[in-house]
Design a protein around this motif. Structure first.
Motif, PDB file in Angstrom:
ATOM      1  N   ARG A  10       3.821   0.546  -7.279  1.00 41.40           N
ATOM      2  CA  ARG A  10       5.153   1.154  -7.449  1.00 41.40           C
ATOM      3  C   ARG A  10       5.320   2.323  -6.481  1.00 41.40           C
ATOM      4  N   LEU A  11       4.244   3.109  -6.393  1.00 44.67           N
ATOM      5  CA  LEU A  11       4.257   4.261  -5.525  1.00 44.67           C
ATOM      6  C   LEU A  11       4.406   3.853  -4.050  1.00 44.67           C
ATOM      7  N   ALA A  12       3.831   2.697  -3.710  1.00 44.96           N
ATOM      8  CA  ALA A  12       3.960   2.192  -2.325  1.00 44.96           C
ATOM      9  C   ALA A  12       5.417   1.943  -1.983  1.00 44.96           C
ATOM     10  N   VAL A  13       6.177   1.513  -2.992  1.00 47.74           N
ATOM     11  CA  VAL A  13       7.592   1.231  -2.738  1.00 47.74           C
ATOM     12  C   VAL A  13       8.412   2.521  -2.737  1.00 47.74           C
ATOM     13  N   THR A  14       8.086   3.415  -3.672  1.00 47.66           N
ATOM     14  CA  THR A  14       8.903   4.621  -3.766  1.00 47.66           C
ATOM     15  C   THR A  14       8.609   5.610  -2.648  1.00 47.66           C
ATOM     16  N   GLU A  15       7.317   5.819  -2.338  1.00 51.88           N
ATOM     17  CA  GLU A  15       7.044   6.780  -1.273  1.00 51.88           C
ATOM     18  C   GLU A  15       5.903   6.365  -0.357  1.00 51.88           C
ATOM     19  N   GLY A  16       5.414   5.178  -0.500  1.00 52.51           N
ATOM     20  CA  GLY A  16       4.277   4.742   0.313  1.00 52.51           C
ATOM     21  C   GLY A  16       4.695   3.923   1.519  1.00 52.51           C
ATOM     22  N   THR A  17       3.856   2.950   1.826  1.00 51.29           N
ATOM     23  CA  THR A  17       4.021   2.187   3.049  1.00 51.29           C
ATOM     24  C   THR A  17       5.305   1.373   3.086  1.00 51.29           C
ATOM     25  N   ALA A  18       5.793   0.975   1.908  1.00 48.57           N
ATOM     26  CA  ALA A  18       6.938   0.068   1.885  1.00 48.57           C
ATOM     27  C   ALA A  18       8.261   0.803   1.712  1.00 48.57           C
ATOM     28  N   ALA A  19       8.166   2.127   1.529  1.00 51.91           N
ATOM     29  CA  ALA A  19       9.342   2.894   1.099  1.00 51.91           C
ATOM     30  C   ALA A  19      10.560   2.699   1.989  1.00 51.91           C
ATOM     31  N   ASP A  20      10.340   2.656   3.262  1.00 48.97           N
ATOM     32  CA  ASP A  20      11.483   2.609   4.177  1.00 48.97           C
ATOM     33  C   ASP A  20      12.060   1.221   4.369  1.00 48.97           C
ATOM     34  N   TYR A  21      11.379   0.217   3.878  1.00 46.50           N
ATOM     35  CA  TYR A  21      11.789  -1.144   4.235  1.00 46.50           C
ATOM     36  C   TYR A  21      12.079  -2.072   3.060  1.00 46.50           C
ATOM     37  N   ALA A  22      11.604  -1.703   1.871  1.00 49.64           N
ATOM     38  CA  ALA A  22      11.600  -2.725   0.839  1.00 49.64           C
ATOM     39  C   ALA A  22      12.252  -2.297  -0.463  1.00 49.64           C
ATOM     40  N   GLN A  23      12.906  -1.172  -0.477  1.00 49.42           N
ATOM     41  CA  GLN A  23      13.538  -0.750  -1.737  1.00 49.42           C
ATOM     42  C   GLN A  23      14.840  -1.500  -1.953  1.00 49.42           C
ATOM     43  N   ILE A  24      15.122  -1.816  -3.183  1.00 54.16           N
ATOM     44  CA  ILE A  24      16.436  -2.407  -3.470  1.00 54.16           C
ATOM     45  C   ILE A  24      17.152  -1.596  -4.520  1.00 54.16           C
ATOM     46  N   GLU A  25      18.459  -1.749  -4.511  1.00 51.68           N
ATOM     47  CA  GLU A  25      19.310  -0.961  -5.383  1.00 51.68           C
ATOM     48  C   GLU A  25      19.093  -1.362  -6.838  1.00 51.68           C
ATOM     49  N   ASN A  26      19.070  -0.374  -7.716  1.00 52.92           N
ATOM     50  CA  ASN A  26      19.108  -0.562  -9.165  1.00 52.92           C
ATOM     51  C   ASN A  26      17.865  -1.205  -9.785  1.00 52.92           C
ATOM     52  N   ILE A  27      17.120  -1.973  -9.023  1.00 49.72           N
ATOM     53  CA  ILE A  27      15.960  -2.653  -9.617  1.00 49.72           C
ATOM     54  C   ILE A  27      14.694  -2.000  -9.071  1.00 49.72           C
ATOM     55  N   PRO A  28      13.899  -1.398  -9.966  1.00 49.63           N
ATOM     56  CA  PRO A  28      12.617  -0.863  -9.496  1.00 49.63           C
ATOM     57  C   PRO A  28      11.627  -1.989  -9.204  1.00 49.63           C
ATOM     58  N   THR A  29      10.998  -1.926  -8.047  1.00 50.40           N
ATOM     59  CA  THR A  29      10.002  -2.940  -7.701  1.00 50.40           C
ATOM     60  C   THR A  29       8.695  -2.263  -7.325  1.00 50.40           C
ATOM     61  N   ALA A  30       7.650  -3.064  -7.287  1.00 54.72           N
ATOM     62  CA  ALA A  30       6.333  -2.574  -6.869  1.00 54.72           C
ATOM     63  C   ALA A  30       5.790  -3.551  -5.854  1.00 54.72           C
ATOM     64  N   GLY A  31       5.085  -3.039  -4.846  1.00 56.79           N
ATOM     65  CA  GLY A  31       4.630  -3.980  -3.824  1.00 56.79           C
ATOM     66  C   GLY A  31       3.446  -3.485  -3.039  1.00 56.79           C
ATOM     67  N   LYS A  32       3.029  -4.329  -2.129  1.00 59.97           N
ATOM     68  CA  LYS A  32       1.899  -3.967  -1.271  1.00 59.97           C
ATOM     69  C   LYS A  32       2.136  -4.572   0.105  1.00 59.97           C
ATOM     70  N   THR A  33       2.017  -3.735   1.106  1.00 53.12           N
ATOM     71  CA  THR A  33       2.208  -4.222   2.473  1.00 53.12           C
ATOM     72  C   THR A  33       0.859  -4.623   3.066  1.00 53.12           C
ATOM     73  N   SER A  34       0.955  -5.323   4.178  1.00 55.12           N
ATOM     74  CA  SER A  34      -0.276  -5.675   4.869  1.00 55.12           C
ATOM     75  C   SER A  34       0.037  -6.024   6.305  1.00 55.12           C
ATOM     76  N   THR A  35      -0.778  -5.481   7.188  1.00 62.56           N
ATOM     77  CA  THR A  35      -0.676  -5.826   8.596  1.00 62.56           C
ATOM     78  C   THR A  35      -2.045  -6.357   8.973  1.00 62.56           C
ATOM     79  N   ALA A  36      -2.147  -7.678   9.021  1.00 58.31           N
ATOM     80  CA  ALA A  36      -3.467  -8.297   9.123  1.00 58.31           C
ATOM     81  C   ALA A  36      -3.757  -8.699  10.556  1.00 58.31           C
ATOM     82  N   GLU A  37      -4.838  -8.133  11.105  1.00 60.78           N
ATOM     83  CA  GLU A  37      -5.221  -8.511  12.461  1.00 60.78           C
ATOM     84  C   GLU A  37      -5.762  -9.925  12.453  1.00 60.78           C
ATOM     85  N   TYR A  38      -5.436 -10.635  13.507  1.00 62.40           N
ATOM     86  CA  TYR A  38      -5.971 -12.000  13.585  1.00 62.40           C
ATOM     87  C   TYR A  38      -6.305 -12.307  15.022  1.00 62.40           C
TER      88      TYR A  38
END
Lengths: 679, 353
Positions: free
Chosen positions: A579-607
């Motif tokens: 939840r914190l990742a969405v509100t102020e963490g890695t996903a904060a700037d890209y993945a928030q949506i209006e009215n619905i609180p979400t929780a998530g985890k980002t990943s940038t996977a080297e390959y």
């Protein structure tokens, strides 16, 4: 002297006896022959006589249709009119035959002859009427050759009306599969084709008519073949020499139509997710300099209900148009797809395996808290880099090796929630592998623990979704490396496995599953595409109940490792971190949506896969990266998990984040519409 | 003998009824055969009552008559299956070759009886041979190979009965065996005759022609010990077996009555032939004896050839099964033959004539 011969029978009795003996001999031979034919070979001939007079006819069963969860048809049956010509039934003279060709050609637009054309499939265009007749009159003169498949219904009607004047010409009605949603659901619904030679015995035994019946080649069409196909009805007829049916010898067995299947997919969400993903991929591509644009840019979106395991959308891009396969498989289109390096025919959501990167830290997080490696409050110091000793066995003096955090400045003193929300690599190195330096965790979860918890949340196994080709991915361990890499497990291997790199290889579906397990407080649901089975009238005949594989908060026994019992508070903590990742963490700037609180985890996977290597993209410490983002919502009462994966997509939050965000938006918007309409 | 003949004729009518098997164009076959049988019976009676010596005086006239008749057929007869074999006489089709068969028995019996003594030398033999060979050649030109062969067989059998030394038979038989090869070399056989021979020796070569043979084998084989029962043979009733009321009627019977029934049928046929031979033995003169021997040959040869063909032991040839096969001419000719034989018995004692 002649008179005596008139009044005397001078025929010698011996010559009469000779006749009698000869006759007896002949009749004896006949009797023997009859004995041989009627008694010794009698059963054989009786069998032949029986097969002469009996004809088993099969009544085809209609194939089940496929709906989405709201009743939108994804696969249905349409009548197709095939215009046929039976070479043996053509008129006798060349002139009359030419007249038939001319009339038929005029009606259908199929040319009479195409010089230089070569035999191919019946329905493939490019062959003339006479070409096909000449070809088939040798092979099977009584076979009705299709000269035009899927003809216009009006044309077919006219041809049928005029067929009386055109001996040999006929119209055959056959059901063909129709996929109204085409490319949006191609990977899920799949397509059909002729029974391949290597399976012909198996399907023949099951009562398939190999000349006519098709089987599912992929998707639900393949996996649910048995349910969809239904069973042929059969009638045993007595027939006369002309093949006319005289009477039924046994009560007929009616055909059992295939089951109609309602999927868990929401076609609207599926379509929206496809478009969102495709747009994002296009945008990402456009940002890259030409030489960096991977030829295989593709991506996946998986949306599932964490409480039931129902898949709401499953998108694999690039996709293909299964509608083009509905009548026959066009060789050109198929070849184009099969040779495309991004493999559009493959459902990458289940059959593509990729390094998960940071999204795998969720596993480390659950394991470390549950095993007491750290408490949520245990501080770890992140200075942007740590130096560890790379050892291949305990007595190996080893050599120093540096591991970096993505933030080279370091996160400073960091504990669980922020560690997860900011996805601090150093924090997770500590949790997963330990660090003997200052501010470090003395003993980590180690690879055994990582594997144990990874398996617990659904990695390293095929989860059993109703599609063929689901891959199990890979969570490495020490034995695996010794056997497959011919090398001992090294200390560094654990560090990179901790953050989902190195040998760790997962499918997007597994990532979605792992988030669903966390979101649902530990329930490991079997992902499913099937909602229910319906009969022809639309009545539900069988509900496909959600299946819980196990609950990780109960004692679960893993066949490879010890029992895992995850304490509920551990999951709560991980949820808070996400939840914190969405509100102020890695996903904060890209993945928030209006009215619905979400929780998530980002990943940038080297390959660094074959494609990247071939394009010389694997530059030291600057490998290309896949973008991942997985989220669920609403936070308090999760009903949807969405995972987006973009191959070579760069930054996870930047590329995959907005995809998940937009899919979630679409989901909640659709939910609102449905509620309004329902109310 | 009369009883056996009547039984066979009756069996024929009954079998034809079964063999019709709902075929509309054949529907009245059994009825027509019954009518033919009734007429045949009158012919038989008449032939019985008339002293067989009566025909003797007419034999030269008869000979000229049948040659003319055969030539007439060749000129204006009805063509059917590629052969001119029939003529129309007041609504009835008559097969002159059938008339020729029975007439030839009388002519040959007369001639051979007259010239018995000459049968020991080549010149004498050839003289009587010519008598049979002339109609045979005409019949061959119809073309009707199997009837032509039959006339030669009739001659050989009667000459043999009259004392012709067997060595002549062997020599001429050997020569006859060479004939097909000569005919083949000279391209004399009709295409359909070649086909039939080819079919017999290489049954796989022509699937459509092999059909009849295959179906007759199946029909016979499906009869088993006791048969499927009258009118119950699927091969017959569902019309898999073709030309079942004529050439392949033996297969119909085999299928319906099985091995036991057919053994009884052989017994009945054998009994009838043996009665003809008994008449030959008891006849008061060589002429009468040769009639008996000739009629016995006529019946047995045709029956054996037809059955052999049904059993796939011999090539397909258009010889009917005597008494049984549908068709007026052939029925009348055998009934007339029986009548002649009856006549030899009836007038056997009347030596003072």
């Amino acid at each position: 002297m002649r008179t005596p011969s008139f009044s005397e029978n001078r025929v010698q009795p011996s010559r009469i006896r000779f006749f009698l003996i000869g006759m007896t001999g002949v009749f004896a031979i006949f009797t023997l022959r009859l004995f041989f034919m009627q008694v010794i070979q009698g059963d054989y001939y009786y069998g032949l006589a029986e097969s002469n007079r009996t004809k088993q006819t099969y009544v085809p069963a209609s194939r089940g249709v496929v709906y989405d969860r709201r009743g939108v048809l994804l696969a249905r049956n349409m009548p197709a009119y095939n215009i046929t010509i039976t070479p043996a039934d053509l008129p006798d003279t060349e002139a009359e035959i030419e007249a038939v060709y001319r009339q038929l050609s005029q009606l259908t637009g199929v040319p009479i002859r195409v010089p230089g054309s070569v035999p191919s499939q019946e329905c493939a265009p490019g062959r003339g009427i006479a070409d096909l007749v000449d070809e088939w009159i040798e092979l099977a003169p009584y076979y009705a050759v299709k000269i035009q498949c899927d003809a216009d219904a009006e044309i077919a009607k006219v041809v049928l009306e005029k067929s009386a004047d055109m001996p040999g010409v006929g119209v055959e009605v056959s059901p063909v599969r129709d996929y109204p949603n085409g490319r949006y659901t191609a990977h899920i619904v799949g397509y059909m084709g002729r029974v391949p030679a290597e399976y012909s015995d198996y399907f023949k035994e099951k009562g398939y008519n190999l000349d006519r019946d098709k089987i599912g080649y992929s998707g639900i069409e393949a996996y649910m073949e048995e349910e969809l196909a239904g069973t042929y009805g059969s009638e045993l007829w007595e027939v006369d020499a002309a093949g006319k049916e005289i009477r039924l010898l046994e009560p007929p067995v009616p055909a059992v139509p295939g089951k109609n299947i309602r999927l868990t997919i929401d076609a609207r969400l599926q379509e929206a997710a496809t478009i969102i993903l495709e747009k994002q991929i296009e945008a990402t591509r456009a940002l890259k300099p030409e030489y960096l644009r991977s030829p295989m840019l593709g991506g996946v979106v998986v949306a599932m209900n964490p409480n039931t395991g129902e898949i709401l959308a499953m998108v694999s891009v690039p996709t293909y148009d299964n509608q083009k396969f509905s009548r026959y498989i066009p060789i050109e289109y198929y070849t184009e797809l099969a040779t495309d390096i991004s493999n559009p025919l493959l459902n990458h959501a289940i059959a593509g395996t990729y390094p998960p990167g940071s999204i795998f830290k969720l596993v480390t997080a659950v394991g470390a808290l549950n095993e007491g490696v750290v408490t949520p409050d245990t501080p770890v110091i992140c200075r942007g880099t740590i130096s560890i000793t790379q050892k291949f066995h305990p007595s190996d003096p080893g050599r120093e090796m540096l591991f970096y955090c993505y933030d080279r400045e370091g996160h400073g003193e960091i504990s669980f929630l922020r560690g997860l929300a900011l996805s601090c690599d150093i924090y997770f190195y500590n949790l997963g592998a330990g660090y003997s330096g200052p501010g470090g965790v003395k003993k980590g979860l180690e690879i055994e623990g990582i594997k144990q918890y990874a398996r617990a949340v659904g990695y390293d196994r095929a989860l059993g979704i109703e599609l063929f080709g689901e891959r199990s991915g890979l969570i490495p361990d020490k034995d695996w490396k010794r056997i497959n890499q011919g090398e001992n497990w090294a200390t560094g291997d654990t560090y990179i496995a901790t953050i989902g790199q190195g040998y760790v290889d997962v499918t997007p579906l597994q990532v979605a599953e792992s988030i669903a397990v966390i979101a649902s407080n530990g329930k490991v649901m079997k992902p499913t595409l099937i909602k229910e089975y319906l009969d022809g009238e639309g009545n539900v005949v069988e509900i496909h109940e959600p299946e819980m594989l196990y609950d990780i908060t109960d004692d679960i026994h893993d066949e490879l490792y010890d029992t895992v019992t995850v304490q509920p508070w551990v999951l709560k903590m991980v949820q808070q971190g996400m939840r914190l990742a969405v509100t102020e963490g890695t996903a904060a700037d890209y993945a928030q949506i209006e009215n619905i609180p979400t929780a998530g985890k980002t990943s940038t996977a080297e390959y660094c896969d074959d494609i990247a290597q071939s394009r010389n993209l694997c530059k030291r410490e600057a490998w290309p990266t896949h973008a991942w983002y997985g989220a669920y919502g609403p936070y308090e009462n999760p009903e949807i998990v969405v995972v987006a994966f973009v191959y070579d997509g760069g930054e996870g939050a930047v590329t995959a984040g907005p995809v998940v965000r937009d899919v979630l938006r679409a989901y909640f918007a659709l939910k609102t519409i449905d509620l309004e309409q329902g109310g | 003998m009369l009883g056996a003949a009547a039984l066979l004729v009756l069996l024929g009518i009954v079998e034809i009824r079964s063999a019709v098997a709902d075929n509309a164009s054949l529907a009245d076959s059994a009825q027509r055969q019954a009518t033919f049988a009734a007429i045949g019976l009158v012919i038989l009676m008449a032939a019985t009552v008339i002293d067989y010596h009566f025909w003797r005086g007419l034999s030269r006239l008869l000979f000229v008559g049948i040659i003319l008749l055969l030539l007439y057929v060749e000129l204006i007869g009805t063509e059917s299956f590629g052969a001119t074999r029939w003529i129309q006489v007041g609504g009835i089709t008559i097969q002159p070759s059938e008339v020729a068969k029975i007439s030839l028995i009388i002519i040959l019996a007369d001639d051979i009886a007259r010239n018995e003594d000459r049968l020991q030398t080549w010149s004498g033999i050839l003289r009587t041979l010519i008598l049979a060979a002339i109609p045979a050649v005409v019949i061959l030109r119809e073309p009707d190979l199997s009837t032509a062969i039959l006339t030669m067989v009739l001659w050989a059998a009667m000459a043999f009965a009259a004392g012709m030394p067997p060595r002549f038979i062997f020599i001429m038989g050997g020569a006859a065996l060479l004939l097909p090869f000569i005919a083949l070399a000279l391209n004399l056989l009709q295409p359909y005759q070649l086909d039939r021979l080819a079919l017999f020796f290489m049954p796989d070569a022509d699937p459509s022609g092999a059909y009849n043979i295959e179906q007759s084998k199946i029909a016979i084989g499906s009869g088993g010990w006791i048969g499927q029962g009258y009118g119950l043979s699927t091969q017959v009733q569902l019309r898999f077996l073709k030309v079942r009321h004529t050439d392949f009627i033996f297969s119909v019977m085999s299928s319906e009555y099985g091995l036991i029934g057919m053994t009884a049928f052989f017994g009945l046929l054998g009994f009838l032939v043996s009665r003809c031979l008994r008449a030959a033995r008891l006849a008061r003169d060589t002429y009468g004896a040769l009639i008996g021997y000739g009629v016995a040959t006529l019946i047995f040869y045709q029956a054996a050839f037809n059955i052999g063909m049904n059993l796939n032991l011999l090539p397909v040839a258009g010889l009917p099964l005597p008494f049984i096969s549908s068709g007026g001419s052939s029925l009348w000719s055998v009934l007339l033959g029986i009548g002649l034989v009856e006549s030899t018995i009836l007038y056997r004692k009347d030596i003072e004539f």
